[in-house]
Design a protein around this motif. Sequence first.
Motif, short mmCIF file in Angstrom:
data_model
loop_
_atom_site.label_atom_id
_atom_site.label_comp_id
_atom_site.label_asym_id
_atom_site.label_seq_id
_atom_site.Cartn_x
_atom_site.Cartn_y
_atom_site.Cartn_z
N ASP A 144 0.83 -1.21 0.00
CA ASP A 144 0.00 0.00 0.00
C ASP A 144 0.87 1.26 0.00
OD1 ASP A 144 -2.76 1.23 0.43
OD2 ASP A 144 -1.65 2.06 2.12
N ARG A 145 1.91 1.26 0.80
CA ARG A 145 2.79 2.43 0.86
C ARG A 145 3.46 2.68 -0.49
NH1 ARG A 145 5.63 0.74 4.64
NH2 ARG A 145 7.56 0.15 3.57
N GLN A 192 0.91 3.95 -3.01
CA GLN A 192 0.59 5.36 -2.78
C GLN A 192 1.67 6.24 -3.42
OE1 GLN A 192 -2.19 6.36 -1.40
NE2 GLN A 192 -2.92 4.75 -0.05
N GLY A 208 1.11 6.31 -7.00
CA GLY A 208 -0.13 6.98 -7.34
C GLY A 208 -1.13 6.11 -8.08
N TYR A 234 -5.89 -0.17 3.93
CA TYR A 234 -4.91 -0.05 2.85
C TYR A 234 -5.66 0.35 1.58
CZ TYR A 234 -2.61 -2.64 6.50
OH TYR A 234 -2.12 -3.03 7.73
N ALA A 244 -5.00 1.60 -1.28
CA ALA A 244 -4.54 1.32 -2.64
C ALA A 244 -4.78 -0.13 -3.05
CB ALA A 244 -3.05 1.66 -2.78
#
Length: 231
Positions: free
Chosen positions: A97-98, A101, A104, A139, A141
């Motif tokens: 997820d990080r 992000q 994008g 999460y 994304a």
Amino acid sequence: MQAACARAGRDAAGVRLLPVSKTMDEAHIRLAHAAGCRLLGENKVQEAHRKWEAMADLTDLRWSVIGHLQTNKAKLVARFAAEFQALDSLRVAETLDRRLQMEGRPLDVFVQVNTSGEASKYGLPPEDVAAFVRELPAYAALRVRGLMTLAVFSADAERVRQCFVRLRGLRDRLRDVAPAGIGLDELSMGMSGDYEIAIEEGATVVRVGQAIFGARSLPDSHFWPTGESRA
């Protein structure tokens, strides 16, 4: 696939074929693309990433990562994959997820479940899946699409079938308790040796490699923890 759908009284349009191209060279993959394949499955992240870079000119070719993921490879998956089918830890979910992000963009994911009970297999125990799924809305994304499993490798069709029955039953129960935004419509189950059984038991995605591309030169232990014959 059509015959298995007919036996189960299912619409064949409801089952997606995911050709598994692991170990296949660029020439074979380009032939698969010319034949109409637009999403290919790969077990090893670095191999898939290399292929993605080499075939960037095929702008409509997408990649599904279907093998176990270590957190240090999450940045590659976040960069190129359209789908990840082996989510089985919150640590991987957080790292993915990080990274997503930062890129994008979102990623379609399947939660991997160990329906055979074999210690050598990856995936969550069925009894842990509900609690795991409840954590996933954190999460943003990750777009959860459904569940994935690898059946026991056995000549006993009923033992294989029970793995698929277990996953479908789990999915049906989870639908009543899953948080908003968690999709559980998809069941990714079945490979070259058992995809017909999987379709009979509700698979919406079957992961087929050797039945399409032929036998591989590398042993299956290169891809799977048990060395069993796989997709």
